[in-house]
Design an enzyme around this catalytic site. Structure first.
Site, PDB file in Angstrom:
ATOM      1  N   ASP A  18       0.831  -1.197   0.000  1.00  0.00           N
ATOM      2  CA  ASP A  18       0.000   0.000   0.000  1.00  0.00           C
ATOM      3  C   ASP A  18       0.871   1.254   0.000  1.00  0.00           C
ATOM      4  O   ASP A  18       1.756   1.412   0.848  1.00  0.00           O
ATOM      5  CB  ASP A  18      -0.858  -0.039   1.279  1.00  0.00           C
ATOM      6  N   GLU A  50       1.600  -0.500  -5.050  1.00  0.00           N
ATOM      7  CA  GLU A  50       0.400   0.296  -5.291  1.00  0.00           C
ATOM      8  C   GLU A  50       0.790   1.771  -5.153  1.00  0.00           C
ATOM      9  O   GLU A  50       0.605   2.387  -4.119  1.00  0.00           O
ATOM     10  CB  GLU A  50      -0.713  -0.052  -4.280  1.00  0.00           C
TER      11      GLU A  50
END
Lengths: 670, 670
Positions: A398, A427
């Protein structure tokens, strides 16, 4: 090897040292080479590396060159001869072996024997007296004999003696004798390599396992594996849906964070700051009194449940991927135990995440500039290794672009040193150079801007950039039409045809793709508000109940598309993506072909989700190894219908109400 | 500076070390950078260097960057702030000083104060409570005070105390107070630079003297400075022609080799292998019993004569350039004294030059692969230093591409270390990458393919390539329409208009150009045979008598062109060469503008030496800082006639029988 001033750095102050021996060949512009060799290129097992370089010498002598490569730990090099293309550009190809690190470099030299041999042929053709030249050959042979094994040395000496006998008397026989393959091969084996130029860098290759190159991802919130918004889904429930995911043909099941969720400043439905006591909170607000990144949220279950889910998925050929979100809720144990890993506000309170004027008081970012950085980095590495020890080998990371670059490079190298099969997906929806940097630092795959590339022009430019060197040498795109954070306008407005078009684009343009489901297959397309890309009633903040049996579900076409992907090696890599012109801006056409061009896929998509579109496709026949005017068969793998086309210009018509795309397998009619 | 793993090489085996501190900024793609910094870029005094780089950090903090540069030997860096252009590309410019070596690199950092300040403004705009943030400012100020000089420290502490007084009570006044320029400047001066990222390379610049950038060369055989083919011209005769060369406006007088010429295997007229006893031989067959590369051919005169010629030339603003041809006639003293510097044939005789099946028995090449290489290299260096000691500072180097690269890099560096004003011009008519390599290795100027670029398309492509980075950062072209070896078809066929066109093209497209005279200005265009580019009765093999007063001579137009060059700073560098479209393939149009765009030259040439050509030029107005539709004056510097043009599209007509070109000075009509 003696180093020569050819290899010295210009920064050297004062005088350059005299070389001990003169290396006559220069090697420039070795490709691939990422940032002057600062970063490795990436491959998967068995893939080709094509190495090119500008190689030349002073004068007019014959030169030769080869690529040397080896696996890390090996001392011996493999060699692949390079061939001259043109304009002093040389090239060679080799295939990497299994997972691991490899190195390659270039070696080049003036070949005195070949030079002599070439010149001799010219002199012979001009009728010159060759006696002295032939005597020179004896010297070559004698020198090679001195370098040879005893057996080869004997052979060479015998050949030399024979030549000596002929040289003075019968030049033509001597000439023919010099074409003896054994002789040429021995002279090459025992040539003087002491003045070879070796490129000054050993360039690295990181070979990842095949899943890094090809995979179909499915993201699912386990807490929504339930039939009631009041009942928190569990990992056991989630296991019940493995067949569903497998039916659709996915390889990777990615779960958002499964760790304890913080209570302090917890967000309610639709990101509300006034949650009800029953709101489950965002899984990315990690950490509570029950534990942090090494714990499982109690409402989801236990490590045993996770193990069971993992096992069941594996039985269906599906790998679990977990989320790595290195941030903390205010209740995370780190906050108390490692206060120095967080920044402080002036009043001594912990600095929450901000993007002024926005405040994210439910999230405490870790401070990578803390004086305790080394300790923090070790702990975060231990988080990864913890899940690795529980059998997890894929991590979706993330927002890696909000953590220090140096951490990722170190951590990924450390983990992969012991577990080279671990895959990290970045990401990082950020600026392109940062995205690329993260890939260079070690991320095996990367999310992309695909979700925002909707027009033919955007898709063509994007598709070309991500599949061409240098980008394709270090960056592996993973294409997602949607994520829990991204429901873009095209999907909001375009309904079913738009979802199918985006599915097919993602799944055929990228060897790696994924969807966030069941929102995707159930065509959930309501934004939280006009102009937002956030989902209404997002699973990020609440439990959702999905009717996976809804007859409008896209699961059948997803199954079909994933089956096509599994049966087409062309779609399993990003080699040879080629766009084919069409005369209609709503019709995009592109092909993917396998390395040997035996598998040939042509995709045509109508980007207009409302209207039937028709037009002419100018097929780039060379991509399919077809001759001009040749007829060929197209089998639509979505419908199994067959068509015969002839030559490059062919008509196509796509009705989004029926199917917005063709995925053709192309076959010559021979 | 602590090194971090950000800077480590990927070849590092095993684990990466943990950094002591986290450098958050990445610096990539620094330009200019030749072959990963292996070679310097080149400039002349006062020229700009524009440095760009991709610079970015994790997260959203404000970053800043500067270029650091210094002269070799200095320890302190000068700094030039970089500005963000777009897409994370930053740029700065600086000017180099005088002749010498310089280094530059890039430094970048996260600016905590600016980040805080930006965020504060956003929070203030959103009406947030700023008290805690303002307290944080006091910390910044206190930290800077700890790093400051006592005086600045006192100032900062006072400012901090004042802020402390305001922060709790009057946020808006405190905000305004934070915009105090003194405060911002002090915070910047004393920011924490311990985690700055410094680009891992110091890139080199070699600053040559201005003559390396701009010069008009004239090549002349001193032995043809005579009025009779029976009388060998001398250096004293040559001195008589200095006024003639000066009248035409040349800066450099280049003499082919002036050394003793070998007798053995001497070539006769038109390269005949059966010379008459009176044939003077080729000046490139260097060396006789009278001496080698450090001697003057007796028939040319003495060192005193050379000194006199040099002095007289200097009085007329002309510098002498000598030829460096590192090869020997069979009579060269080296052959006896240093037999090991030459290769041997199988019978023990010296290997003559060959390009099989051609033999050049009058030339013995030096063997740069001799085990005595170091000795040979020292001797050749001593040849250069010998002529340097006789006041020569410019050398035209014959066929450098047939000698080892490593020798040139070492020798040029050695010579320029003591005499940085020495200029080497490479005569390497070879493949492009070799030409460029020689420039990278240290040659200050290079002959080019100009002589064979005759069409508009060829000239446009060539002109663009040699004046754009990266080539223009290391390669200085010297454009020659002819040489004693090159009389190309266009000149052979095109007569006077072709010669004028080629003169103007060379002299305006290249800041450095040269002609081989008097053959050029007297339009000597007879080849030795059909299809050859060699001159008939070439001066390479015989003494020629030239009628320099021939009324057909081009000397007046040459004088005019060289005057224009001296009066136009735009023509004195290769900055800003721009091609302007025309609708006639025989009409080429291009402009050169000075760095500040105050000097603006537009050249239009009719490439057809036979027919009048007319057409429309699409002037790229932005090159001249002209607005669309604006009127401007064109003064033809060849004829002094003036024209007024308006807007971009303008008509032009050129009659080769009169003059095949315009050289316009462009002036706005304001």
């Amino acid at each position: 090897m003696t180093a020569t001033s050819e290899n010295l750095n210009p920064q050297t102050r004062g005088n350059l040292r005299q070389p001990k021996s003169v290396l006559r060949v220069a090697i420039e512009d070795v490709q691939p080479e990422i940032d002057c060799g600062r970063f490795p290129i990436t491959r998967t097992p068995g893939e080709y590396v094509t190495v090119s370089a500008d190689i030349f010498s002073d004068g007019h002598d014959v030169i030769d060159a080869l690529v040397q490569y080896r696996e890390d730990g090996d001392t011996a090099w493999h060699e692949e001869p390079m061939v001259l293309l043109n304009n002093d550009k040389w090239e060679a190809q080799f295939r990497v072996g299994g997972v691991g690190r490899y190195f390659y470099t270039v070696r080049a030299w003036v070949d005195s024997f070949k030079t002599w041999s070439r010149d001799l042929a010219k002199k012979a053709a001009a009728g010159h007296d060759l006696r002295l030249d032939l005597m020179a050959a004896e010297k070559f042979i004698a020198a090679a004999a001195r370098r040879g094994t005893p057996a080869d040395s004997e052979k060479l000496n015998a050949l030399g003696a024979r030549l000596g006998g002929l040289a003075g008397t019968d030049a033509l026989t001597a000439l023919a004798f010099l074409e003896d393959e054994d002789l040429i091969s021995l002279l090459s084996t025992y040539r003087d390599s002491s003045t070879d130029t070796i490129y000054e860098k050993e360039l690295a290759i990181r070979v990842d396992r095949p899943r890094a190159r090809f995979g179909s991802w499915y993201e699912m919130f386990p807490r929504s594996c339930t039939n009631s918004p009041e009942r928190h889904g569990t990992l056991r429930d989630c296991a019940e849906y493995v067949e569903y995911v497998a039916y659709m043909g996915f390889d990777v099941l990615y779960l958002p964070p499964i760790h304890p969720i913080g209570l302090t400043e917890r967000k309610g439905k639709n990101n509300s700051t006034s949650p009800s006591p029953h709101d489950p909170g965002s899984p990315w607000a990690i950490g509570s009194k029950d534990g942090g990144h090494k714990a499982i949220h109690a409402e989801l279950g236990t490590f045993t449940d996770l193990e069971a889910l993992k096992e069941k998925a594996a039985q269906h050929g599906i790998e679990l991927a977990l989320d790595l979100a290195f941030q903390c809720s205010p209740d995370h144990p780190y906050v108390k135990e490692h206060r120095e890993w967080f920044r402080s506000r002036a009043d001594g309170s912990v600095q929450y995440a901000e993007n002024p004027p926005k405040k994210y008081q439910d999230i405490y970012p870790l401070d990578f500039e803390t004086p305790r950085y080394a300790e923090l980095a070790e702990e975060l590495k231990s988080v990864v290794l913890f899940w690795v020890s529980h059998g997890i080998r894929i991590f979706r990371v993330d927002n890696p672009h909000t953590k220090a670059f140096v951490f990722w490079e170190w951590m990924i190298r450390e983990v992969q040193r012991g577990y080279p099969d671990v895959i990290f997906l970045a990401e990082a929806f950020t600026r392109p150079k940062i995205m690329y940097r993260l890939a260079k630092l070690g991320f095996n795959q990367s999310y992309t801007y695909f979700a925002w590339k909707n027009t033919k022009e955007e898709l063509t430019k994007f598709g070309t950039e991500i599949t061409q060197p240098p980008v394709s040498d270090f960056f592996r795109p993973n294409l997602w039409p949607n994520t829990p954070d991204i429901l873009n306008e095209y999907l909001q407005e375009g309904g079913r045809p738009a979802s199918i078009a985006r599915l097919i684009l993602a799944a055929t343009m990228g060897a790696n793709y994924g969807i966030y489901g069941p929102a995707f297959e159930l065509i959930e397309n309501r934004p939280v508000r006009e102009g937002s890309e956030e989902y209404l009633d997002s699973e990020k903040y609440q439990i959702r109940v999905w009717n996976r049996d809804d007859p409008r579900s896209l699961k059948e076409i997803i199954r079909r598309v994933n089956t096509i992907r599994r049966e087409s090696i062309a779609l399993q890599s990003n080699l040879h993506l080629e766009f084919h012109p069409t005369d209609n801006p709503e019709l995009i056409a592109y092909s993917k072909t396998s390395e040997d061009r035996s598998d040939k896929i042509l995709v045509i998509v109508n980007l207009d989700p409302v209207n039937r579109q028709m037009g002419w496709v100018d097929v780039v026949l060379s991509e399919f190894r077809l001759a001009p005017g040749e007829s060929f068969e197209l089998q639509d793998l979505l419908t199994d219908r067959k068509y015969v086309w002839q030559g490059s210009r062919n008509y196509v018509e796509l009705n989004p109400a029926y199917l917005p795309a063709h995925i053709f397998r192309v076959q010559p009619l021979r």
